[in-house]
Design an enzyme around this catalytic site. Structure first.
Site, PDB file in Angstrom:
ATOM      1  N   CYS A  18       0.911  -1.252  -0.003  1.00 14.51           N
ATOM      2  CA  CYS A  18      -0.109  -0.094   0.061  1.00 14.51           C
ATOM      3  C   CYS A  18       0.899   1.320   0.015  1.00 14.51           C
ATOM      4  O   CYS A  18       2.108   1.162  -0.114  1.00 14.51           O
ATOM      5  CB  CYS A  18      -0.951  -0.142   1.111  1.00 14.51           C
ATOM      6  N   CYS A 101       2.787   5.739   8.466  1.00 13.70           N
ATOM      7  CA  CYS A 101       1.810   5.589   7.433  1.00 13.70           C
ATOM      8  C   CYS A 101       1.267   7.124   7.721  1.00 13.70           C
ATOM      9  O   CYS A 101       0.508   7.054   8.839  1.00 13.70           O
ATOM     10  CB  CYS A 101       1.109   4.427   7.225  1.00 13.70           C
ATOM     11  N   GLU A 131       1.243  -0.569  16.150  1.00 13.68           N
ATOM     12  CA  GLU A 131       0.303   0.214  15.532  1.00 13.68           C
ATOM     13  C   GLU A 131      -0.685   0.979  16.918  1.00 13.68           C
ATOM     14  O   GLU A 131      -1.119   2.010  17.075  1.00 13.68           O
ATOM     15  CB  GLU A 131      -0.692   0.042  14.460  1.00 13.68           C
ATOM     16  N   THR A 167      -6.042   0.626  11.674  1.00 16.96           N
ATOM     17  CA  THR A 167      -6.156   0.729  10.306  1.00 16.96           C
ATOM     18  C   THR A 167      -6.594  -0.507   9.499  1.00 16.96           C
ATOM     19  O   THR A 167      -7.129  -0.321   8.416  1.00 16.96           O
ATOM     20  CB  THR A 167      -5.006   1.586   9.588  1.00 16.96           C
ATOM     21  N   CYS A 195      -8.307   1.766   6.989  1.00 15.10           N
ATOM     22  CA  CYS A 195      -7.710   2.455   5.809  1.00 15.10           C
ATOM     23  C   CYS A 195      -8.482   2.230   4.526  1.00 15.10           C
ATOM     24  O   CYS A 195      -8.793   0.903   4.546  1.00 15.10           O
ATOM     25  CB  CYS A 195      -6.172   2.093   5.742  1.00 15.10           C
ATOM     26  N   SER A 223       2.163 -10.384  10.169  1.00 14.71           N
ATOM     27  CA  SER A 223       1.129  -9.385   9.617  1.00 14.71           C
ATOM     28  C   SER A 223      -0.027  -9.471   9.916  1.00 14.71           C
ATOM     29  O   SER A 223      -0.846 -10.400   9.394  1.00 14.71           O
ATOM     30  CB  SER A 223       1.411  -9.045   8.144  1.00 14.71           C
ATOM     31  N   ASN A 225      -2.748  -7.522   8.886  1.00 11.59           N
ATOM     32  CA  ASN A 225      -3.761  -7.251   7.823  1.00 11.59           C
ATOM     33  C   ASN A 225      -3.517  -8.502   7.009  1.00 11.59           C
ATOM     34  O   ASN A 225      -4.640  -8.911   6.114  1.00 11.59           O
ATOM     35  CB  ASN A 225      -3.247  -5.926   7.014  1.00 11.59           C
TER      36      ASN A 225
END
Length: 294
Positions: A18, A101, A131, A167, A195, A223, A225
């Protein structure tokens, strides 16, 4: 995969790295290329062990804390940090490059605004995730993290609650938490900080997974996501496989399979996607590869 079988390999419309990750990588690589002093990141720059190893080979180190960082340049990871970490780095005389980010920065600002307005801040996300820890650092005293509605049972809720979200969470998870809060407190203010890139990857992966025989999800096992992409795909296609690189592919997974779907997490560079595609094609030279653009 049998060599005589024609296999259709389809890549999700939205897949792979991204903007925020791409930006963080560029900032770090540029710093390493120009540096005459040590460069390191505060924690792994992104959640992709292969990329972290590639950065290490390029001379970029990883510091577990500001105190561990050598004199030189310190890059703030894409996930962001608590504000005190940046101040501490500057006090240590380090040159700081903030690769947080921009979309994560928006969550920081949203959480700080809610706290300033007197709301008890609830962060929907993974407790302990970098995060989320960074968001909490901007969310004021009394801020808490919930991963789902069950976590709300252990929290003393105020009368006015403000909600932000990690996000990379799903709209479904956020909606469940908000619906539960509405029934429990006097006022709920929600700032949806999921996001757009995350939403697009989840939506296109779900759509593709529902129409294939097997699904491959590429990205770091650490990860969040990417793991959520794998969960979403597995709900539509039980034969879903989460891999970090092409070497993990097992031909047995694709026996008698004619349609393979492929997606990748937001921290997965294009080169890693192409390596997996090349391996799948090598197993069956008659394969066709389609990049979904609709």
């Amino acid at each position: 995969m049998a060599s005589s079988q024609v296999v259709r390999i389809r890549v999700a419309q939205h897949a792979g790295v991204c903007y925020g990750v791409e930006r963080a990588l560029k900032l770090t690589i540029d710093a390493a290329s120009a540096a005459r002093q040590p460069v390191c990141t505060l924690g792994p720059l992104i959640h992709n062990p292969r990329v972290v190893a590639e950065l290490s080979a390029a001379g970029v180190g990883t510091a577990g804390s500001v105190d561990e960082a050598e004199a030189g340049t310190l890059v703030i990871r894409a996930h962001g940090v608590v504000p005190q970490a940046i101040e501490s780095a500057k006090q240590h005389g380090l040159d700081v490059i903030d690769a947080t980010c921009p979309y994560v920065k928006k969550v920081h600002h949203a959480a700080a605004r809610l706290a300033a307005d007197g709301y008890q801040v609830i962060v929907v996300g993974e407790s302990g995730h970098p995060e989320v820890e960074g968001i909490l650092g901007h969310a004021g005293d009394g801020a808490v993290v919930v991963s789902g509605i069950d976590d709300l049972n252990d929290i003393v809720l105020g009368k006015r609650v403000g909600v932000v979200v990690q996000t990379t969470q799903t709209d479904e998870r956020l909606g469940q938490v908000v619906a539960s809060l509405v029934a429990r407190v006097g006022e709920v203010r929600v700032i949806n900080t999921i996001c757009k890139a995350t939403h697009e990857r989840q939506e296109s992966a779900e759509r593709l997974a529902s129409s294939v025989d097997a699904m491959v999800v590429i990205g770091g096992k650490n990860s969040g996501n990417t793991r959520r992409l794998a969960q979403i795909c597995a709900a539509q296609c039980p034969s879903t496989y989460h891999v970090e690189d092409a070497d993990e592919l097992d031909p047995i997974w694709f026996q008698d399979v004619r349609n393979i779907g492929l997606t990748a997490g937001a921290s997965t560079p294009p080169a890693h996607i192409h390596q997996v595609i090349d391996r799948l094609v090598a197993c069956n030279p008659d394969s066709s590869v389609e990049w979904n653009r609709d």
